[in-house]
Scaffold this active site. Structure first.
Site, PDB file in Angstrom:
ATOM      1  N   GLY A  60       0.813  -1.207   0.000  1.00  0.00           N
ATOM      2  CA  GLY A  60       0.000   0.000   0.000  1.00  0.00           C
ATOM      3  C   GLY A  60       0.849   1.261   0.000  1.00  0.00           C
ATOM      4  N   SER A  82      -3.913  -3.091  -0.862  1.00  0.00           N
ATOM      5  CA  SER A  82      -2.814  -3.849  -0.291  1.00  0.00           C
ATOM      6  C   SER A  82      -3.257  -5.280  -0.050  1.00  0.00           C
ATOM      7  CB  SER A  82      -2.381  -3.195   1.020  1.00  0.00           C
ATOM      8  OG  SER A  82      -1.465  -4.036   1.689  1.00  0.00           O
ATOM      9  N   GLY A  83      -2.433  -6.247  -0.470  1.00  0.00           N
ATOM     10  CA  GLY A  83      -2.814  -7.657  -0.416  1.00  0.00           C
ATOM     11  C   GLY A  83      -3.056  -8.199   0.983  1.00  0.00           C
ATOM     12  N   HIS A  84      -2.180  -7.818   1.917  1.00  0.00           N
ATOM     13  CA  HIS A  84      -2.263  -8.486   3.229  1.00  0.00           C
ATOM     14  C   HIS A  84      -3.471  -8.037   4.051  1.00  0.00           C
ATOM     15  CE1 HIS A  84      -0.596  -5.420   6.124  1.00  0.00           C
ATOM     16  NE2 HIS A  84      -0.254  -4.869   4.982  1.00  0.00           N
ATOM     17  N   GLN A 136      -7.949  -0.045   3.313  1.00  0.00           N
ATOM     18  CA  GLN A 136      -8.843  -0.626   4.326  1.00  0.00           C
ATOM     19  C   GLN A 136     -10.218  -0.990   3.769  1.00  0.00           C
ATOM     20  OE1 GLN A 136      -8.005  -1.675   7.194  1.00  0.00           O
ATOM     21  NE2 GLN A 136      -6.033  -0.664   7.492  1.00  0.00           N
ATOM     22  N   CYS A 184       1.123   5.052  24.296  1.00  0.00           N
ATOM     23  CA  CYS A 184       2.095   4.060  24.743  1.00  0.00           C
ATOM     24  C   CYS A 184       2.227   2.878  23.797  1.00  0.00           C
ATOM     25  CB  CYS A 184       1.723   3.546  26.125  1.00  0.00           C
ATOM     26  SG  CYS A 184       2.149   4.742  27.383  1.00  0.00           S
TER      27      CYS A 184
END
Lengths: 401, 294
Positions: free
Chosen positions: A73, A200-202, A180, A326
């Site tokens: 991406g 994006s593939g993943h 997304q 954090c």
């Protein structure tokens, strides 16, 4: 970690579908030829890539020639922004939003140093942009409007076609970071205003390290990666064959699964959300409930800190994510939640659960079983239990300056 | 994912001494608490102490913490560490002590241990009626406006923890971790502290050398150690040429050495070598030393 993993962090990455792995394997073993080679051993690999391209195009309602394979991406977004600016080299203005991914945000920041003016559109409490603000920002000098389709942290979906129409009316190129959205909601680019779209593939059950960029036919495309003639000269570099095959397979599977997955994920997400909101005091949903990805919920738990919630969940094998300071390398909470103007009490205690088609009823049950106890325990440790605590407000005001 | 030690995770999952301490009417007992941080900052600690007034001693310590895993573990660790200490002893507890108790903290989480030390100080100062909630020397110009950190506080943390990079400072006290506009200022402070330190070290060394040069009062053991040090510096050069030198004995100002290898086979070079070593020893240890090859 002994507990069985309950993976509710699918906006970060997803499980590779076993059918995808199966489709890829021959291209790591038997069919290792180079698709550019002048022999049929390589040529057959080239044909497989064309099939994968076609599968990705079908998922998007696009033509095969409109798909360029990329590495991720981030590459897609970098490429798209540079290509858009190259295509309109006489225009020096970019419009984006305050809630973009770092790979758009940081490119825009750099472009500001290189002579471009960038407008970062604000978002409201729901993470939604104001179309009037966009229209006011657009000028004849606007080269590019680049926005996300859906936000990774809150799932808020932008009014893409309205944005696109406004961009078109000023002659600006419209790029959409749909990392997304693809695989989570149905898309059809056939009659869309989108010129460039990144995926994006993943994020859709293909492996990491593969992505695609949609480039509308007729767009004057300038490549980002220079070199050989791969991808018709639009993205040089020997093809990541196995991953391309994997992305194609994943796209094909999405087409079958999507209608059912959307329903199932939404139903589970809503059940999770509703239970938490009714059974745990002082928490609220961050995002736009009306325009939202079906798999995502972002909930702010007041008076406790997100990383502590994540580590508590981790003990039960539950994977989620947080926008708290954090959890990141930086000391500031998520720029998305801050742009939404959320109070600090919500910001630091925000947790994102993102589901996939693999999420089960039993898994949601388990999360519902443990969450109240986790929140209670951390709240019992916390010195805060109401918004009225004087000493913390003082500092908050000081910081707001 | 952060690399937390077992101890950090244990004190997070099973914290000791959580909660407040009820105010009591008992004679000679005082209950007090100190606070640092805020919700805006993302972490806050309220430390409660039960103090034996005549003994000036901490009888019990509890904590309430808003923060991440390491903030909760640091708070819990602190309460364990200070129970039973006198207030003066407790004031000597540093953030490093807290981190060490936990078997270390990820660099980016060191500020959690700083928060513990500061809450402890706040509680004790409050009990003693000292108005300042922070170090006297921390009064100064506001350097990091995002996190409200003064230049003097940065200086103190740099000195106390021997920090050498801006990144470390951010890890310890957050300064510079947001807008970044004070990063150059932090760097200037680090450079200043390092220059001061270098100047001090140089002064101390010069002073020591002067004392060594003038003093004849070296014991035999000191003499041997110093001679050995000088010989150890010379050896690599000799070894490179196929030779070697070894301290055999000393007798008053007479230093007996064994010259070995390639050097010993050549009388001319041995004499030169002996003179060279002698010069060096006279310069560095005692001006009256005489070297003899045995």
């Amino acid at each position: 970690m002994n507990a069985e993993t309950i993976y509710l962090d699918n906006n970060a990455t997803t499980k590779v579908d076993p059918a995808v792995v199966e489709a890829m394997l021959p291209y790591l073993t038997t069919y290792y030829g180079n698709p550019s080679s002048m022999h049929s051993f390589g040529g057959q690999v080239g044909k497989a890539i064309q099939t994968a391209r076609s599968q990705v195009a079908t998922l998007l309602g696009a033509e095969d020639s409109e798909i360029i394979f990329t590495s991720c991406g981030t590459e897609g977004n970098n490429t798209a922004i540079r290509a858009a600016l190259a295509a309109q080299s006489d225009r020096k203005h970019i419009i984006t939003t305050q809630v973009e991914h770092a790979c758009v945000m940081n490119v825009c920041k750099l472009l500001e140093k290189q002579g471009y003016t960038v407008t970062y559109l604000s978002v409201n409490r729901k993470g939604q942009i104001d179309l009037a603000e966009l229209e006011a920002a657009l000028t004849g000098n606007t080269a590019l409007v680049t926005t996300m389709y859906a936000n990774n942290e809150t799932g808020t979906i932008f009014p893409i076609e309205e944005i696109g129409s406004l961009a078109k009316s000023y002659g600006a190129i419209f790029h959409v970071d749909a990392v997304q959205a693809v695989g989570k909601i149905p898309l059809n680019l056939k009659n869309s205003t989108i010129d460039l779209l990144t995926l994006s593939g993943h994020k859709l059950h293909a492996p990491k390290g593969i992505g695609a960029l949609y480039v509308r036919r007729g767009f004057r495309f300038r490549p980002f990666m220079l070199g050989g003639h791969q991808e018709r000269g639009r993205r040089a570099g020997t093809e990541n064959v196995a991953s391309i095959i994997g992305l194609g397979k994943a796209a094909e599977l999405e087409l079958t699964h999507l209608p059912q997955a959307v329903k199932q994920e939404k139903q589970l997400r809503d059940r999770l959300e509703k239970f938490l909101l009714t059974n745990i005091a002082d928490c609220e949903v961050n995002g736009d409930p009306k325009n939202r990805l079906p798999n995502t919920t972002n909930i702010g738990f007041k008076y406790i800190e997100g990383e502590a919630i994540l580590l508590s969940l981790d003990r039960y094998g539950v994977c989620a994510s947080s926008g708290s300071a954090c959890t990141s390398g930086s000391l500031e909470p998520s720029h998305v939640l801050r742009a939404m103007g959320l109070p600090y009490t919500i910001l630091h205690g925000s947790i994102r659960f993102s589901l996939s088609r693999y999420t089960t009823d039993a898994e949601i049950d388990r999360v519902l079983e443990i969450m109240p106890g986790i929140i209670d325990r951390l709240r019992a440790l916390s010195p805060f239990n109401s918004d009225a605590a004087g000493w913390l407000q003082e500092r908050e005001e000081a910081l707001a300056i | 994912m952060w690399d937390y030690t077992e101890k950090v995770l244990d004190l997070f999952y099973n914290p000791k001494n959580q909660g407040a301490i009820e105010v009591t009417e008992e004679n000679d007992i005082a209950v007090v608490f100190g606070e640092v941080g805020s919700i805006a900052c993302g972490d806050a600690l309220r430390l409660h102490l039960k103090i034996n007034v005549p003994a000036d001693q901490i009888l019990d310590a509890r904590f309430q913490t808003f923060g991440c895993t390491s903030a909760i573990a640091s708070s819990s660790a602190l309460t364990e560490m200070i129970k039973g200490l006198t207030l003066d002893e407790a004031l000597n507890v540093t953030n490093k002590d807290i981190a060490n108790y936990l078997g270390g903290l990820p660099e980016a989480k060191m500020h959690c241990s700083v928060m513990g030390q500061e809450a402890l100080e706040a509680a004790i100062y409050k009990y003693r009626g000292i108005e300042v909630e922070h170090h006297d020397e921390d009064e100064g110009a506001l350097l990091c406006t995002c996190f409200g950190v003064s230049d003097n506080r940065v200086r103190r943390i740099v000195i106390e923890n021997n920090l050498t990079t801006v990144e470390e400072v951010t890890n310890y006290i957050k300064a510079g971790g947001s807008c970044g506009s004070c990063l150059a200022g932090i760097e200037d402070i680090i450079i200043g502290v390092q220059e001061d330190k270098a100047a001090t070290t140089a002064r101390v060394e010069a002073e020591l050398n002067r004392i060594q040069q003038t003093s004849r009062g070296l014991t035999t053991v000191q003499k041997i150690t110093k001679i050995q040090q000088v010989l150890d510096e010379v050896r690599p050069m000799l070894l490179a040429d196929g030779g070697d030198v070894e301290l055999f004995d000393i007798d008053g100002d007479l230093v007996k050495v064994i010259l070995k290898g390639a050097c010993s086979s050549c009388s001319g070079s041995t004499a030169t070598l002996k003179d060279a070593i002698e010069t060096r020893l006279r310069d560095r240890v005692l001006p009256t030393l005489i070297v003899e090859a045995v």
